[in-house]
Design a protein around this motif. Structure first.
Motif, PDB file in Angstrom:
ATOM      1  N   TYR A   3       2.973  21.001  -5.648  1.00 52.24           N
ATOM      2  CA  TYR A   3       4.058  20.699  -4.714  1.00 52.24           C
ATOM      3  C   TYR A   3       4.371  19.211  -4.848  1.00 52.24           C
ATOM      4  CZ  TYR A   3       6.664  21.643  -0.372  1.00 52.24           C
ATOM      5  OH  TYR A   3       7.642  21.840   0.576  1.00 52.24           O
ATOM      6  N   PHE A   4       4.835  18.854  -6.046  1.00 50.22           N
ATOM      7  CA  PHE A   4       5.112  17.464  -6.414  1.00 50.22           C
ATOM      8  C   PHE A   4       6.498  17.396  -7.038  1.00 50.22           C
ATOM      9  CE2 PHE A   4       0.592  17.509  -6.091  1.00 50.22           C
ATOM     10  CZ  PHE A   4       0.161  16.207  -5.890  1.00 50.22           C
ATOM     11  N   HIS A  30       7.422  14.699  -9.173  1.00 48.83           N
ATOM     12  CA  HIS A  30       7.392  13.962 -10.433  1.00 48.83           C
ATOM     13  C   HIS A  30       6.097  14.233 -11.191  1.00 48.83           C
ATOM     14  CE1 HIS A  30      10.814  11.877  -8.789  1.00 48.83           C
ATOM     15  NE2 HIS A  30      10.098  11.608  -7.720  1.00 48.83           N
ATOM     16  N   THR A  31       6.140  13.980 -12.480  1.00 49.48           N
ATOM     17  CA  THR A  31       4.972  14.195 -13.318  1.00 49.48           C
ATOM     18  C   THR A  31       4.188  12.893 -13.494  1.00 49.48           C
ATOM     19  OG1 THR A  31       4.176  15.025 -15.421  1.00 49.48           O
ATOM     20  CG2 THR A  31       6.315  13.951 -15.455  1.00 49.48           C
ATOM     21  N   GLY A  32       3.702  12.399 -12.379  1.00 49.62           N
ATOM     22  CA  GLY A  32       2.869  11.202 -12.427  1.00 49.62           C
ATOM     23  C   GLY A  32       1.446  11.562 -12.807  1.00 49.62           C
ATOM     24  N   THR A  33       0.541  10.645 -12.575  1.00 48.62           N
ATOM     25  CA  THR A  33      -0.863  10.835 -12.949  1.00 48.62           C
ATOM     26  C   THR A  33      -1.478  12.056 -12.273  1.00 48.62           C
ATOM     27  OG1 THR A  33      -1.118   8.469 -13.317  1.00 48.62           O
ATOM     28  CG2 THR A  33      -3.144   9.730 -12.978  1.00 48.62           C
ATOM     29  N   HIS A  34      -1.114  12.291 -11.015  1.00 55.72           N
ATOM     30  CA  HIS A  34      -1.698  13.450 -10.327  1.00 55.72           C
ATOM     31  C   HIS A  34      -1.335  14.755 -11.034  1.00 55.72           C
ATOM     32  CE1 HIS A  34      -3.225  10.956  -7.238  1.00 55.72           C
ATOM     33  NE2 HIS A  34      -2.095  10.795  -6.564  1.00 55.72           N
ATOM     34  N   VAL A  35      -0.055  14.912 -11.376  1.00 58.00           N
ATOM     35  CA  VAL A  35       0.399  16.145 -12.030  1.00 58.00           C
ATOM     36  C   VAL A  35      -0.084  16.206 -13.478  1.00 58.00           C
ATOM     37  CG1 VAL A  35       2.448  17.410 -12.816  1.00 58.00           C
ATOM     38  CG2 VAL A  35       2.383  16.459 -10.505  1.00 58.00           C
ATOM     39  N   ALA A  36       0.004  15.097 -14.183  1.00 60.20           N
ATOM     40  CA  ALA A  36      -0.326  15.086 -15.607  1.00 60.20           C
ATOM     41  C   ALA A  36      -1.826  15.101 -15.892  1.00 60.20           C
ATOM     42  CB  ALA A  36       0.301  13.867 -16.284  1.00 60.20           C
ATOM     43  N   GLU A  37      -2.631  14.514 -14.997  1.00 60.70           N
ATOM     44  CA  GLU A  37      -4.061  14.379 -15.290  1.00 60.70           C
ATOM     45  C   GLU A  37      -4.975  14.965 -14.211  1.00 60.70           C
ATOM     46  OE1 GLU A  37      -4.892  10.290 -16.250  1.00 60.70           O
ATOM     47  OE2 GLU A  37      -3.137  10.159 -17.565  1.00 60.70           O
ATOM     48  N   PHE A  73      -5.360  20.178  -0.784  1.00 55.13           N
ATOM     49  CA  PHE A  73      -4.880  18.800  -0.758  1.00 55.13           C
ATOM     50  C   PHE A  73      -5.661  17.930  -1.738  1.00 55.13           C
ATOM     51  CE2 PHE A  73      -3.645  20.506   3.348  1.00 55.13           C
ATOM     52  CZ  PHE A  73      -2.345  20.043   3.482  1.00 55.13           C
ATOM     53  N   LEU A  74      -4.925  17.080  -2.412  1.00 61.96           N
ATOM     54  CA  LEU A  74      -5.527  16.118  -3.327  1.00 61.96           C
ATOM     55  C   LEU A  74      -6.180  14.980  -2.552  1.00 61.96           C
ATOM     56  CD1 LEU A  74      -5.844  15.614  -6.356  1.00 61.96           C
ATOM     57  CD2 LEU A  74      -3.728  14.335  -6.288  1.00 61.96           C
ATOM     58  N   GLU A  75      -5.532  14.543  -1.481  1.00 66.67           N
ATOM     59  CA  GLU A  75      -6.036  13.419  -0.684  1.00 66.67           C
ATOM     60  C   GLU A  75      -5.685  13.626   0.790  1.00 66.67           C
ATOM     61  OE1 GLU A  75      -4.264   9.836  -2.231  1.00 66.67           O
ATOM     62  OE2 GLU A  75      -5.107  10.128  -4.215  1.00 66.67           O
ATOM     63  N   CYS A  76      -6.423  12.962   1.640  1.00 71.39           N
ATOM     64  CA  CYS A  76      -6.091  12.763   3.052  1.00 71.39           C
ATOM     65  C   CYS A  76      -6.242  13.963   3.977  1.00 71.39           C
ATOM     66  CB  CYS A  76      -4.669  12.223   3.237  1.00 71.39           C
ATOM     67  SG  CYS A  76      -4.325  10.708   2.339  1.00 71.39           S
ATOM     68  N   ASN A  77      -6.248  15.190   3.476  1.00 73.24           N
ATOM     69  CA  ASN A  77      -6.259  16.357   4.347  1.00 73.24           C
ATOM     70  C   ASN A  77      -7.266  17.392   3.854  1.00 73.24           C
ATOM     71  OD1 ASN A  77      -3.158  15.391   4.057  1.00 73.24           O
ATOM     72  ND2 ASN A  77      -3.624  15.885   6.165  1.00 73.24           N
ATOM     73  N   SER A  78      -7.487  18.369   4.683  1.00 76.90           N
ATOM     74  CA  SER A  78      -8.378  19.479   4.340  1.00 76.90           C
ATOM     75  C   SER A  78      -7.592  20.775   4.402  1.00 76.90           C
ATOM     76  CB  SER A  78      -9.536  19.554   5.334  1.00 76.90           C
ATOM     77  OG  SER A  78     -10.378  18.450   5.174  1.00 76.90           O
ATOM     78  N   PRO A  79      -7.965  21.719   3.563  1.00 74.19           N
ATOM     79  CA  PRO A  79      -9.056  21.679   2.602  1.00 74.19           C
ATOM     80  C   PRO A  79      -8.658  20.915   1.343  1.00 74.19           C
ATOM     81  CG  PRO A  79      -7.959  23.792   2.453  1.00 74.19           C
ATOM     82  CD  PRO A  79      -7.289  23.031   3.567  1.00 74.19           C
ATOM     83  N   HIS A 132      -0.285  16.719  -2.355  1.00 72.21           N
ATOM     84  CA  HIS A 132      -0.903  15.398  -2.299  1.00 72.21           C
ATOM     85  C   HIS A 132      -1.620  15.194  -0.978  1.00 72.21           C
ATOM     86  CE1 HIS A 132      -1.373  11.052  -1.920  1.00 72.21           C
ATOM     87  NE2 HIS A 132      -1.433  11.061  -3.244  1.00 72.21           N
ATOM     88  N   GLY A 133      -0.912  15.386   0.115  1.00 69.14           N
ATOM     89  CA  GLY A 133      -1.467  15.150   1.440  1.00 69.14           C
ATOM     90  C   GLY A 133      -1.021  13.815   1.987  1.00 69.14           C
TER      91      GLY A 133
END
Length: 125
Positions: free
Chosen positions: A70-71, A73-80, A42-48, A11-12
């Motif tokens: 590296y999550f 729970h299966t929230g929106t990020h993991v599921a979609e 990274f999905l958000e906040c960091n690079s790359p 996530h980041g």
């Protein structure tokens, strides 16, 4: 012969120290020489970003990229979000085989870690 890459999908955080534990884990995986290429995206906040990390894998000759979220729970990020990013990458790099593995929270070993931490937290001696 396929050249496999491990892409750790994170996530980041805007807090730089928040990623230190993850980098320790990733560096340990690198030392095990399971994959010739190991990158973090990274999905958000960091690079790359995840697309940038995919490009880094391809630049290093990856013909197969295994993404491990590296999550917990299966929230929106993991599921979609992550599957969508891999679908986009597959279109961009048709010569590369992409696989998205299960997120860390699906591991039964986390149950043991949680139980251990609970016992440790309960020791007030």
């Amino acid at each position: 012969m396929a050249k496999r890459a491990l892409l750790v999908l994170v996530h980041g955080s805007p807090r730089p120290a928040a990623n230190e534990a993850m980098y320790r884990v990733v560096n340990e995986v690198k030392r095990r020489d399971i994959f010739p290429i190991v990158e973090v995206g990274f999905l958000e906040c960091n690079s790359p970003s995840i697309p940038e990390a995919i490009a880094l894998c391809v630049q290093q000759g990856a013909t197969e990229i295994v993404g491990v979220p590296y999550f917990l729970h299966t929230g929106t990020h993991v599921a979609e979000d992550l599957p969508s990013l891999f679908e986009e990458a597959q279109k961009r790099y048709p010569q590369v085989h992409f696989r998205l593995g299960p997120y860390l929270g699906r591991s039964s070993q986390l149950t043991e870690v949680l139980a251990k931490r609970a016992v440790e937290a309960g020791n007030f001696e």
